[in-house]
Design a protein around this motif. Structure first.
Motif: not given
Length: 114
Positions: A34-47
């Motif tokens: 079965x297809x499962x969607x995985x969320x992948x957070x990527x840390x980035x620097x921001x202002x």
């Protein structure tokens, strides 16, 4: 990998000393195929930057509610549609590529996203 580009825009220094998470997703198959969607957070620097009154008015006419602009390095952005900042998930409704190597992410909170 952090970019080595200058952090200058029109003579003013933009300090990207805050962090946000760009949310991308991928599909994997579980043991039952079965297809499962995985969320992948990527840390980035921001202002973080405040939304202008003009941006707020224009988006309200379109049915959106502009709440935040995040400036990040353009090399870090890969078309993600969501970002998490300060433990709040935002939808990215518009982007603007700046001439200093950065990109502005215009964000709103949508019901059901958090």
């Amino acid at each position: 990998m952090p970019s080595l580009k200058q952090l200058k825009a029109n003579g003013q220094h933009i300090s990207k000393d805050d962090v946000c998470f760009l949310m991308s997703s991928t599909i994997i198959l579980d043991e039952l195929l079965q297809e499962i969607e995985i969320i992948l957070p990527e840390l980035v620097y921001c202002a973080p930057v405040s939304i202008s009154q003009r941006e707020f008015s224009v988006t309200m006419q379109s049915g959106l509610k502009a709440q935040l602009t995040l400036i990040i390095d353009h090399d870090e952005y890969d078309g993600e549609k969501e970002v998490e900042y300060d433990r709040v998930k935002y939808s990215i409704y518009r982007t603007f590529v700046r001439n200093d190597g950065d990109i502005e992410l215009y964000c709103e909170v949508r019901k059901g996203v958090n």
